[in-house]
Motif scaffolding. Structure first.
Motif, PDB file in Angstrom:
ATOM      1  N   TYR A 205       0.857  -1.271   0.006  1.00  0.00           N
ATOM      2  CA  TYR A 205      -0.107   0.059   0.024  1.00  0.00           C
ATOM      3  C   TYR A 205       0.929   1.174  -0.018  1.00  0.00           C
ATOM      4  N   SER A 206       0.865   1.948  -1.130  1.00  0.00           N
ATOM      5  CA  SER A 206       1.647   3.153  -1.139  1.00  0.00           C
ATOM      6  C   SER A 206       1.603   4.366  -0.202  1.00  0.00           C
ATOM      7  N   ASP A 207       0.167   4.651   0.137  1.00  0.00           N
ATOM      8  CA  ASP A 207      -0.131   5.692   1.056  1.00  0.00           C
ATOM      9  C   ASP A 207       0.746   5.331   2.330  1.00  0.00           C
ATOM     10  N   SER A 208       0.489   4.241   2.798  1.00  0.00           N
ATOM     11  CA  SER A 208       1.370   3.895   4.055  1.00  0.00           C
ATOM     12  C   SER A 208       2.792   4.238   3.975  1.00  0.00           C
ATOM     13  N   ARG A 209       3.207   3.800   2.662  1.00  0.00           N
ATOM     14  CA  ARG A 209       4.859   3.810   2.700  1.00  0.00           C
ATOM     15  C   ARG A 209       5.227   5.377   2.382  1.00  0.00           C
ATOM     16  N   SER A 210       4.202   6.265   1.665  1.00  0.00           N
ATOM     17  CA  SER A 210       4.634   7.582   1.611  1.00  0.00           C
ATOM     18  C   SER A 210       4.588   8.274   2.792  1.00  0.00           C
ATOM     19  N   ARG A 211       3.711   7.894   3.675  1.00  0.00           N
ATOM     20  CA  ARG A 211       3.359   8.643   4.974  1.00  0.00           C
ATOM     21  C   ARG A 211       4.555   8.486   5.754  1.00  0.00           C
ATOM     22  N   VAL A 212       4.817   7.301   5.926  1.00  0.00           N
ATOM     23  CA  VAL A 212       6.106   7.035   6.764  1.00  0.00           C
ATOM     24  C   VAL A 212       7.299   7.613   6.155  1.00  0.00           C
ATOM     25  N   ALA A 213       7.492   7.597   4.720  1.00  0.00           N
ATOM     26  CA  ALA A 213       8.563   8.422   4.171  1.00  0.00           C
ATOM     27  C   ALA A 213       8.491   9.844   4.472  1.00  0.00           C
ATOM     28  N   GLY A 214       7.347  10.566   4.667  1.00  0.00           N
ATOM     29  CA  GLY A 214       7.370  11.769   4.702  1.00  0.00           C
ATOM     30  C   GLY A 214       7.742  12.052   6.229  1.00  0.00           C
ATOM     31  N   TYR A 215       7.210  11.400   7.200  1.00  0.00           N
ATOM     32  CA  TYR A 215       7.494  11.758   8.722  1.00  0.00           C
ATOM     33  C   TYR A 215       9.022  11.625   8.591  1.00  0.00           C
TER      34      TYR A 215
END
Length: 347
Positions: A205-215
């Protein structure tokens, strides 16, 4: 009983009888009354609307599909607001809505294949790849609400998760926090629990990946060792969110700030922290993501990254109704809403 039988009994052509039901304004009043009286006597209630719509190539209905139980549409605060946007545009166009869901893969496949709709809006929160595959087989227009699906070959509507997560992290970092935890939306299907940062890039799931990356990109700017930040994968609902809080707060150095990837998770997290005798935000700050209405009314009111949730639903319906066969990718902005669930860390 067929329309032809009514026409014969009423002494009119089948075309005239058809007009009585579909275009009554073009038939003389006395003829209309005679045909309708004959239909009542024979027990004929009118043409099957499904047949007429199918012959026209449209059924004037939108399918809204998820691999979650049907209750998801009514219980999840994000889904409820998206549905308000969907129904707004459907009402404006006189279009119907068919909710498509199932607890098991076989039933989901049957529901997708049998739904009488012109296209699908997909809530890809769990079982996303399978949901996309099943919908492709129908060869109808569809659009994925990008709750984790990042396939450039399909139409999708979502938000800039990376930018939103970076903004959330900057808010907490500027408050002075040094110890963080993450309560994540699913990275994979049908699992929950602690997950090492090294597994995040392999998530489906890309949304979960992207949010961790952003944090983590922003926290690194503030000198935080992101490899040491504990991540707990939830199933996006209250029970595993509460379990995640128990895990995070049992660590030797529990976080003073927690990133929650949805407001639903965040609200459950606040409740569990308070049950454990911790104050929000005096002891622990909680950051949400979504901007659902409930966030403004929890105690304390939730600081969150607000998505234009209803607009996502509106755009999804328009994508189906105005489909021209082209893949369309729409990314909408998010906005930081600062309320009372975040504050500087305790001294």
């Amino acid at each position: 009983m067929k329309l032809a039988d009514v026409a014969k009994a009423a002494g009119v052509s089948q075309g005239t009888a058809s007009n009585v039901f579909s275009r009554p304004e073009v038939v003389r009043e006395e003829v209309r009354e005679r045909v309708m009286a004959t239909a009542r006597e024979l027990g004929y209630t009118g043409p099957d609307p499904k047949g007429r719509l199918l012959r026209a190539g449209k059924v004037n209905a939108i399918g809204v599909a998820t691999a979650e139980p049907l209750s998801y549409f009514f219980e999840d605060p994000f889904a409820r607001v998206v549905m308000s946007g969907i129904t707004e545009i459907c009402d404006a166009h006189g279009a119907g809505i068919s909710l498509v869901s199932a607890m098991n893969d076989e039933k989901l496949a049957w529901n997708i294949q049998s739904a009488l709709v012109d296209g699908f809006i997909l809530f890809c929160i769990e079982g996303g790849p399978r949901l996309v595959d099943l919908t492709r087989e129908r060869q109808l227009p569809f659009v994925a609400l990008e709750l984790g699906i990042n396939d450039p070959t399909i139409s999708g509507i979502g938000v800039d998760n990376l930018a939103g997560a970076k903004q959330a992290a900057r808010h907490l970092a500027e408050l002075g926090h040094q110890r963080y935890g993450v309560l994540a939306m699913p990275f994979f299907d049908n699992r929950s629990g602690p997950i090492p940062f090294s597994e995040v890039p392999t998530a489906i799931y890309s949304d979960s990946r992207s949010r961790v990356a952003g944090y983590f990109l922003v926290l690194q700017e503030f000198g935080i060792d992101v490899d040491a930040i504990p991540i707990y994968e939830t199933e996006g609902e209250e029970e595993t969110a509460r379990q995640g809080i128990d895990y995070l707060m049992s660590l030797d150095a529990p976080p003073t700030a927690i990133f929650c990837m949805s407001d639903r998770i965040a609200i459950a997290a606040i409740e569990r922290l308070q049950e454990r005798g911790l104050r929000v935000p005096q002891d622990v700050s909680v950051m949400g993501f979504d901007g659902v209405p409930e966030g403004a009314f929890c105690k304390p009111p939730l600081t969150t990254m607000a998505q234009p949730i209803a607009e996502i639903g509106r755009q999804a319906v328009k994508a189906i109704l105005e489909d021209d066969g082209e893949v369309k990718r729409v990314t909408l902005p998010v906005e930081l809403i600062v309320r009372e669930s975040t504050a500087p860390p305790p001294r």
